[in-house]
Scaffold this active site. Structure first.
Site, PDB file in Angstrom:
ATOM      1  N   ALA A  44       4.006 -73.933 -31.449  1.00  9.18           N
ATOM      2  CA  ALA A  44       5.139 -74.385 -30.628  1.00  9.18           C
ATOM      3  C   ALA A  44       6.272 -73.355 -30.661  1.00  9.18           C
ATOM      4  O   ALA A  44       6.747 -72.899 -29.617  1.00  9.18           O
ATOM      5  CB  ALA A  44       5.619 -75.749 -31.113  1.00  9.18           C
ATOM      6  N   ARG A 337      -9.066 -91.886 -33.442  1.00  9.05           N
ATOM      7  CA  ARG A 337      -8.930 -91.712 -34.891  1.00  9.05           C
ATOM      8  C   ARG A 337      -8.406 -92.941 -35.616  1.00  9.05           C
ATOM      9  O   ARG A 337      -8.891 -93.275 -36.700  1.00  9.05           O
ATOM     10  CB  ARG A 337      -7.983 -90.540 -35.156  1.00  9.05           C
ATOM     11  N   HIS A 408      -3.035 -86.774 -41.735  1.00  9.44           N
ATOM     12  CA  HIS A 408      -3.366 -85.563 -41.002  1.00  9.44           C
ATOM     13  C   HIS A 408      -2.266 -85.082 -40.061  1.00  9.44           C
ATOM     14  O   HIS A 408      -2.030 -83.886 -39.914  1.00  9.44           O
ATOM     15  CB  HIS A 408      -4.636 -85.852 -40.196  1.00  9.44           C
ATOM     16  N   ARG A 442      -2.267 -90.075 -31.897  1.00  6.49           N
ATOM     17  CA  ARG A 442      -2.587 -88.888 -31.104  1.00  6.49           C
ATOM     18  C   ARG A 442      -4.094 -88.761 -30.939  1.00  6.49           C
ATOM     19  O   ARG A 442      -4.842 -88.955 -31.891  1.00  6.49           O
ATOM     20  CB  ARG A 442      -2.048 -87.632 -31.803  1.00  6.49           C
TER      21      ARG A 442
HETATM   22  C1  LIG Z   1      -6.569 -79.146 -40.733  1.00  4.85           C
HETATM   23  C2  LIG Z   1      -5.968 -79.414 -39.376  1.00  4.85           C
HETATM   24  C3  LIG Z   1      -6.727 -79.236 -38.232  1.00  4.85           C
HETATM   25  C4  LIG Z   1      -6.183 -79.488 -36.974  1.00  4.85           C
HETATM   26  N1  LIG Z   1      -6.957 -79.312 -35.861  1.00  4.85           N
HETATM   27  C5  LIG Z   1      -6.415 -79.547 -34.647  1.00  4.85           C
HETATM   28  C6  LIG Z   1      -7.188 -79.347 -33.470  1.00  4.85           C
HETATM   29  O1  LIG Z   1      -8.349 -78.957 -33.512  1.00  4.85           O
HETATM   30  N2  LIG Z   1      -6.607 -79.601 -32.280  1.00  4.85           N
HETATM   31  C7  LIG Z   1      -5.317 -80.035 -32.166  1.00  4.85           C
HETATM   32  O2  LIG Z   1      -4.843 -80.239 -31.057  1.00  4.85           O
HETATM   33  N3  LIG Z   1      -4.562 -80.205 -33.279  1.00  4.85           N
HETATM   34  C8  LIG Z   1      -5.068 -79.972 -34.500  1.00  4.85           C
HETATM   35  N4  LIG Z   1      -4.298 -80.154 -35.618  1.00  4.85           N
HETATM   36  C9  LIG Z   1      -2.866 -80.423 -35.457  1.00  4.85           C
HETATM   37  C10 LIG Z   1      -2.131 -79.132 -35.088  1.00  4.85           C
HETATM   38  O3  LIG Z   1      -2.699 -78.061 -35.792  1.00  4.85           O
HETATM   39  C11 LIG Z   1      -0.650 -79.179 -35.414  1.00  4.85           C
HETATM   40  O4  LIG Z   1      -0.091 -80.369 -34.955  1.00  4.85           O
HETATM   41  C12 LIG Z   1       0.078 -78.035 -34.738  1.00  4.85           C
HETATM   42  O5  LIG Z   1      -0.544 -76.805 -35.021  1.00  4.85           O
HETATM   43  C13 LIG Z   1       1.527 -77.981 -35.150  1.00  4.85           C
HETATM   44  O6  LIG Z   1       2.113 -76.840 -34.566  1.00  4.85           O
HETATM   45  P1  LIG Z   1       3.666 -76.588 -34.685  1.00  4.85           P
HETATM   46  O7  LIG Z   1       3.931 -75.274 -34.056  1.00  4.85           O
HETATM   47  O8  LIG Z   1       4.405 -77.767 -34.173  1.00  4.85           O
HETATM   48  O9  LIG Z   1       3.956 -76.523 -36.254  1.00  4.85           O
HETATM   49  P2  LIG Z   1       3.378 -75.536 -37.397  1.00  4.85           P
HETATM   50  O10 LIG Z   1       2.209 -74.769 -36.978  1.00  4.85           O
HETATM   51  O11 LIG Z   1       3.281 -76.390 -38.616  1.00  4.85           O
HETATM   52  O12 LIG Z   1       4.534 -74.490 -37.600  1.00  4.85           O
HETATM   53  C14 LIG Z   1       5.741 -74.831 -38.234  1.00  4.85           C
HETATM   54  C15 LIG Z   1       6.588 -73.581 -38.324  1.00  4.85           C
HETATM   55  O13 LIG Z   1       7.879 -73.957 -38.778  1.00  4.85           O
HETATM   56  C16 LIG Z   1       8.272 -73.133 -39.849  1.00  4.85           C
HETATM   57  N5  LIG Z   1       9.188 -73.925 -40.674  1.00  4.85           N
HETATM   58  C17 LIG Z   1       9.068 -75.199 -41.088  1.00  4.85           C
HETATM   59  N6  LIG Z   1      10.159 -75.570 -41.762  1.00  4.85           N
HETATM   60  C18 LIG Z   1      10.980 -74.515 -41.780  1.00  4.85           C
HETATM   61  C19 LIG Z   1      12.253 -74.265 -42.325  1.00  4.85           C
HETATM   62  N7  LIG Z   1      12.945 -75.210 -42.973  1.00  4.85           N
HETATM   63  N8  LIG Z   1      12.795 -73.029 -42.184  1.00  4.85           N
HETATM   64  C20 LIG Z   1      12.112 -72.038 -41.518  1.00  4.85           C
HETATM   65  N9  LIG Z   1      10.918 -72.230 -40.958  1.00  4.85           N
HETATM   66  C21 LIG Z   1      10.361 -73.453 -41.091  1.00  4.85           C
HETATM   67  C22 LIG Z   1       7.001 -72.703 -40.528  1.00  4.85           C
HETATM   68  O14 LIG Z   1       7.228 -71.523 -41.232  1.00  4.85           O
HETATM   69  C23 LIG Z   1       6.085 -72.532 -39.311  1.00  4.85           C
HETATM   70  O15 LIG Z   1       6.282 -71.268 -38.749  1.00  4.85           O
HETATM   71  C24 LIG Z   1      -4.845 -79.930 -36.876  1.00  4.85           C
HETATM   72  C25 LIG Z   1      -4.081 -80.133 -38.020  1.00  4.85           C
HETATM   73  C26 LIG Z   1      -4.648 -79.895 -39.269  1.00  4.85           C
HETATM   74  C27 LIG Z   1      -3.832 -80.200 -40.479  1.00  4.85           C
END
Ligand SMILES: Cc1cc2nc3c(=O)[nH]c(=O)nc-3n(C[C@H](O)[C@H](O)[C@H](O)COP(=O)(O)OP(=O)(O)OC[C@H]3O[C@@H](n4cnc5c(N)ncnc54)[C@H](O)[C@@H]3O)c2cc1C
Length: 656
Positions: A44, A337, A408, A442
């Protein structure tokens, strides 16, 4: 404050187009005068930072890992949904929209979900253009597989490493902007607070995790893309570092937290194996395309397996209960799920669970291997099978996998309007950190879709609606608001370092996690939630008087980092349980034992549902619960955003 979701007028399929047309524009010469902070560089945040920079804004991007490449998004395995209808199996934007609203148990905002479905196809085009190596069919077209809650195949994937490949694509885009000078990247930097100037989010306070230095950054708008809070449960499939801190600090500054009680418990994880475990491992939902889930019909067989006196291969076909296929014949092993997890819990509660703890069910590939051959299964899931064997010691080509539900994903998060803006002007939130488009549950492969929709397509358009009303560059870190926020951060760190107790931070985290897992996990009740709400403040008090945080604050101190995050979980858990207690219904991942269909329910007698299914109470609870902070230990105030269902009609959710 009243909640204005800013949903555009007009028919559902024209709202986003209309909104894009009505949204403010900032001309290219002015864009570069605006600075936007993006906290988070997962799918994101990384996609948002790259896109905003590409559009001409100055971006400052932050993450706590040593590289954006290590964001938790890298762990995503199974795939990403899009309504391309490559399979010609009846998919469409409308069907993805419908499946997602129904999958979320009618607790999401229709307009957002429709936009998500519309944008889904663009994501695949964007990522393919970046070179993401999605799996292809023999003829060269992108391949698809099925995920839970859908009867079509719309999931694009790159073996069992979809998140990793998408993140590499996103990282390349980000890296290009970093080297161009449009993005200033701050790795190993943790956001500790949001800074408000005249009620608007205009900066952040951060801690350099290598030197310990506390500093501030000013901007014209702030975006949080900081991921989910599943680690409040201690054991989860999330990366160890995932936390609620950034979102929670924003909450304490006035951003509302929405639906924090909606947690996704994933049905296919490797069961807990002992007391000293700190992590659970997901076995991707994609495995349910070919794996069949079962437990023995009889408790005696299950007991014999648990005692090591029988093996799964000893159980004859007629003595196996393929309970998902039995209960939900239309969706079978691809039931959503929340429903699959509860069904697993149900058979284990009946004493038919396998694994030494009795908390396990089988995921069996025997039929698929016979039908397709081992090579095909290896090509589809080889890395997942290998991972399973390394962890469990069993070869899943020869014996069924053992799986059990685990925490999860979190559907709750900061409340945002249609522009992805929180209740604090200028503070935007995207990805898993916002309360998202998934309602109370979800569907698989929809998180990557939402995170990338937010980052590549939605925020880059909607943020101008805020920025256009701002004078760029009017804020600097010498302002009192920054000095005061830095002082608060330093004071909290000093307080943590000076507790000088004897108990490890992990032990508090574990105690909290177990408590919320038992009382606010797969099943919740008024009694249990009240128990949790009584105990959480006690644990918090014990933490602040007896926790031991070795070392000091002037350099790398991972215990200190962890302590800050656990301290926030100890406050956040109370909001989560308060939300769960106030929602007197069952929906999606929120299953209140008091609210389930029984043999006597009219709907069961009419054949519309089955005993034990979630009982929604639409008349009273068809709303988003957005909570306002009133002080630590003081109950938060509930604000309701009523949900209207004009396009997908409220109905009992059935997968039978
Ligand atoms: C094992 C696993 C498998 C999955 N497989 C799937 C799948 O196949 N398909 C699907 O759609 N979804 C899947 N999901 C869900 C999906 O991966 C996540 O919901 C999604 O990647 C989250 O993306 P994000 O960018 O919102 O957050 P994240 O990828 O968690 O990124 C968070 C970012 O915020 C930063 N951050 C956090 N707090 C702070 C702070 N206080 N200060 C500075 N930086 C901070 C971190 O450093 C990181 O860069 C899976 C989840 C898991 C756990």
């Amino acid at each position: 404050m009243s909640l204005d979701s800013k949903i555009p007028e007009g028919p559902i399929d024209q709202k986003w187009t209309k909104h894009k047309m009505d949204s403010k524009l900032i001309n290219p010469a002015n864009k570069r005068k605006f600075t936007v902070i993006v906290v988070g560089s997962g799918l994101a945040g990384g996609s948002a930072a790259a896109s905003l920079s590409e559009m001409g804004y100055q971006v400052k991007c932050f993450c706590y890992q040593d590289s954006p490449r290590r964001a938790h998004s890298i762990a995503a395995q199974g795939g990403i949904n899009a309504a391309k209808n490559y399979q010609n199996d009846g998919d469409s934007v409308n069907r993805l929209f419908y499946d997602t609203v129904k999958g979320g148990d009618f607790r999401s905002r229709e307009a957002n979900v429709h936009r998500l479905a519309e944008v889904s196809s663009n994501i695949i085009d964007q990522c393919t253009a970046q070179g993401v190596p999605f799996a292809r069919e023999y003829g060269g077209l992108l391949d698809n597989r099925s995920f839970g809650g859908a009867q079509v195949s719309r999931t694009f994937y790159a073996r069992g490493q979809t998140g990793q490949q998408l993140l590499i694509g996103c990282y390349q885009a980000l890296q290009k902007e970093i080297s161009k000078g449009g993005v200033e990247m701050h790795t190993r930097t943790e956001m500790m607070d949001v800074v408000l100037v005249d009620g608007h989010a205009k900066g952040i306070v951060v801690r350099n995790l290598v030197t310990g230095e506390i500093s501030s950054h000013a901007a014209d708008a702030v975006c949080l893309a900081t991921g989910g809070y599943g680690n409040v449960f201690y054991l989860s499939t999330n990366a160890m570092g995932c936390n609620v801190t950034a979102a929670f600090k924003a909450y304490k500054r006035g951003a509302y937290i929405a639906n924090p009680c909606y947690t996704q418990i994933h049905p296919t994880c490797i069961p807990v194996s002992g007391d000293y475990q700190s992590k659970l491992t997901l076995m991707s939902e994609s495995l349910r395309n070919d794996g069949r889930i079962w437990v023995p019909v009889s408790k005696d067989d299950a007991e014999a397996i648990r005692d090591g006196n029988k093996k799964p291969e000893d159980i004859a076909e007629e003595d196996r209960d393929y309970y998902l296929e039995r209960k939900y014949p239309s969706f079978g092993n691809l039931a959503p799920r929340d429903i699959s997890s509860r069904a697993a819990k149900e058979v284990c509660d009946e004493g038919r669970g396998v694994a030494s703890t009795g908390l396990g069910v089988y995921l069996d590939f025997k039929d698929a291997i016979e039908r397709l051959g081992e090579d095909v299964i290896r090509a589809r899931y080889g890395n997942l099978f290998q991972m399973y064997e390394k962890i469990s010691g069993d070869n899943p080509y020869q014996t069924p996998m053992q799986i059990f539900p685990a925490v999860h994903y979190t559907m709750g998060g900061l409340w945002v309007d249609y522009n992805l803006q929180t209740t604090i002007p200028g503070l935007h939130c995207l990805g898993e950190a916002n309360f998202s488009d998934h309602g109370a549950n979800r569907l698989g492969a929809s998180a990557l879709m939402q995170g990338l929709a937010d980052g590549y397509f939605v925020l880059p358009t909607t943020i101008a609606n805020y920025l256009a009303g701002q004078k760029p560059g009017s804020i600097n870190t010498k302002m009192d608001e920054f000095t005061q926020a830095e002082a608060i951060v330093k004071e909290r760190i000093d307080k943590l370092i000076n507790i000088n107790g004897t108990r490890t931070v992990d032990s508090f985290h574990k105690e909290l996690g177990l408590l919320v897992w038992e009382q606010c996990g797969m099943a919740r009740s008024k009694e249990g939630l009240e128990k949790a709400l009584k105990r959480i403040p006690e644990i918090r008090e014990e933490f602040w008087s007896t926790a031991r945080i070795p070392g000091d604050a002037d350099g790398v101190n991972t215990e200190l980092e962890k302590a800050g995050r656990v301290a926030d979980f100890l406050e956040f858990a109370e909001v989560m349980c308060t939300d769960a207690l106030s929602r007197e219904e069952s929906c999606g991942g929120h299953f209140r034992l008091e609210y389930q269909f029984t043999e006597d329910s009219a709907e069961v007698k009419e054949g519309k549902t089955q005993p034990g299914e979630a009982l929604r109470r639409d008349d009273e609870y068809a709303y988003v619960a957005a909570w306002e902070f009133n002080g630590v230990g003081i109950p938060p105030t509930l604000h309701k955003e009523d949900l209207e269902f004009e396009n997908v009609h409220l109905a009992i959710r059935s997968y039978a």
